[in-house]
Design an enzyme around this catalytic site. Structure first.
Site: not given
Ligand code: UDP
Ligand code: MG
Length: 132
Positions: A9, A49, A112, A115, A126
């Site tokens: 990211k 997303y 974070n 991905h 994807e």
């Molecule tokens: N995210 C965020 N706030 C939250 C949860 C998720 O900004 O409370 C963002 C974060 O960058 C995350 C992405 O949205 O990686 C996608 O969320 P997901 O729940 O799919 O998490 P991941 O699969 O990336 O662990």
């Molecule tokens: Mg996810």
């Protein structure tokens, strides 16, 4: 052999952590089979997303994901989906295990660092979305 989509990211590209993150994946036994650097458009990040469209963090997430270039990559290996999720760590870096990419490099729950696809079906979708 399984494949999964990874994204480094914008925060981690900007923080010069690309090499360290790739090394963690490689040391876990994953192989890079496709890779490119790209600044995503709002349409690409929003479409990618789309499953989170109704979530409160969606617009901010799209803005963040388009704030600078990302590294898009396809990892290959035995159990690649689960293996990459393991080395990434939990979504919230505060909950991520020691030594995981998100524990080491994340700046926030949004920024974070990485991905990873969450299933084999997501990985196929994807990978198609960004590479084919
Ligand atoms: N995210 C965020 N706030 C939250 C949860 C998720 O900004 O409370 C963002 C974060 O960058 C995350 C992405 O949205 O990686 C996608 O969320 P997901 O729940 O799919 O998490 P991941 O699969 O990336 O662990
Ligand atoms: Mg996810």
């Amino acid at each position: 052999m399984e494949r999964t989509l990874g994204i480094i990211k914008p925060n981690s590209v900007n923080n010069n952590h690309v090499g360290k993150i790739l090394a963690i994946g490689e040391e876990a036994g994953l192989k890079i089979v496709e890779m490119k650097m790209k600044k995503l458009t709002k349409e690409e990040a929003g479409g990618f997303y789309a499953e989170h469209k109704e979530r409160p963090f969606y617009q901010s997430l799209v803005n963040f994901m388009t704030s600078g270039p990302v590294v898009l990559l396809v990892w290959e290996g035995n159990g690649a989906v689960e293996k990459w999720r393991q080395v990434m760590g939990a979504t919230d870096p505060a909950k991520a295990a020691p030594g995981t990419i998100r524990k080491l490099f994340a700046d926030s729950i949004e920024a974070n660092s990485v991905h990873g696809s969450d299933s084999a079906a997501s990985a196929n979708r994807e990978t198609e979305f960004f590479f084919h």
